[in-house]
Structures are given as structure tokens and as C-alpha cells.
Motif scaffolding. Sequence first.
Motif, PDB file in Angstrom:
ATOM      1  N   UNK A 101      -7.164 -61.851 -19.985  1.00 40.31           N
ATOM      2  CA  UNK A 101      -5.934 -62.632 -20.604  1.00 40.31           C
ATOM      3  C   UNK A 101      -6.623 -63.592 -21.458  1.00 40.31           C
ATOM      4  N   UNK A 102      -5.680 -64.052 -22.425  1.00 38.06           N
ATOM      5  CA  UNK A 102      -6.104 -65.137 -23.401  1.00 38.06           C
ATOM      6  C   UNK A 102      -7.061 -66.204 -22.927  1.00 38.06           C
ATOM      7  N   UNK A 103      -8.105 -66.328 -23.377  1.00 38.69           N
ATOM      8  CA  UNK A 103      -8.910 -67.143 -23.067  1.00 38.69           C
ATOM      9  C   UNK A 103      -8.530 -68.751 -23.299  1.00 38.69           C
ATOM     10  N   UNK A 104      -7.677 -68.766 -24.298  1.00 39.08           N
ATOM     11  CA  UNK A 104      -7.156 -70.073 -24.713  1.00 39.08           C
ATOM     12  C   UNK A 104      -6.479 -71.068 -23.725  1.00 39.08           C
ATOM     13  N   UNK A 105      -5.864 -70.275 -22.764  1.00 42.13           N
ATOM     14  CA  UNK A 105      -4.832 -70.943 -21.892  1.00 42.13           C
ATOM     15  C   UNK A 105      -5.490 -71.517 -20.662  1.00 42.13           C
ATOM     16  N   UNK A 106      -6.827 -70.929 -20.546  1.00 46.74           N
ATOM     17  CA  UNK A 106      -7.299 -71.342 -19.170  1.00 46.74           C
ATOM     18  C   UNK A 106      -8.038 -72.855 -19.415  1.00 46.74           C
TER      19      UNK A 106
END
Length: 126
Positions: free
Chosen positions: A27-32
Amino acid sequence: QVQLVESGGGLVQAGDSLRLSCAASGRSFAVYTTAWFRQAPGKEREFVGSIYWTGSNITWYADSVKGRFAISRDNAKKMEYLQMNDLKPEDTAVYYCAADLVAPAGTRSPNEYLYWGQGTQVTVSL
């Protein structure tokens, strides 16, 4: 979910530099929320640093590495980096990158992170 793979470890001498990489997939790395930890033989896993990706990145570091280590992140490439300068023998450990969807930015407890890489060994000799 996200999968994490660290690389870049090795054997160096005191005073040398290394750059560790953490490649993420899923999944989108930016949200972690992400962080780096390390674990030396016989010791508990300890917080190294964390980055909160916004328009201007916010970082946190353990006192033991502040001024020597720097975390950066490239969300487009799903990569995170740990630049380690002026390495000391006490930096010898297995280094892990970690990620979590709900942990607050800058969280220092390893128990708050669900996703972990396999680790990469860093050994610093005198």
C-alpha cells in the motif's frame, strides 16, 4: 499491508559512513509512520530515529545518534534511508526499518509498529 526490505549493512571501521536503505512494497508508503530500530546482541531493540513525511519532513532521533545519523524518505520510490556518519563500535547492531498505519509520528516503542523488515547487520570495528 506493507513489506519492508533493508539493505546496505556491512563491516566498517570507526569513523566511516554507511547508508542503509529500506524498500517498501504494498500500500501507499506515504500513509505509514516509519522508524528505524537496532538491536545489539543481548540487548533490547532500541529506537534510532523516525520521520514524519509532510511538506517539510520532521525527524526524531535517539540521543546516541543525534548529529551523526539522518533519515530521509522518497515516497515516490517507496524508499527510506538511514545515513550513518562517524560510526562507532557501539553502533554495531542489526538495523531494522518498521512501519505502522496508526502509530503516531515519532513513536519510539517497537511494540507500536506492526510491520518490520528482516534487518541488516552493521558492524563497526575499531
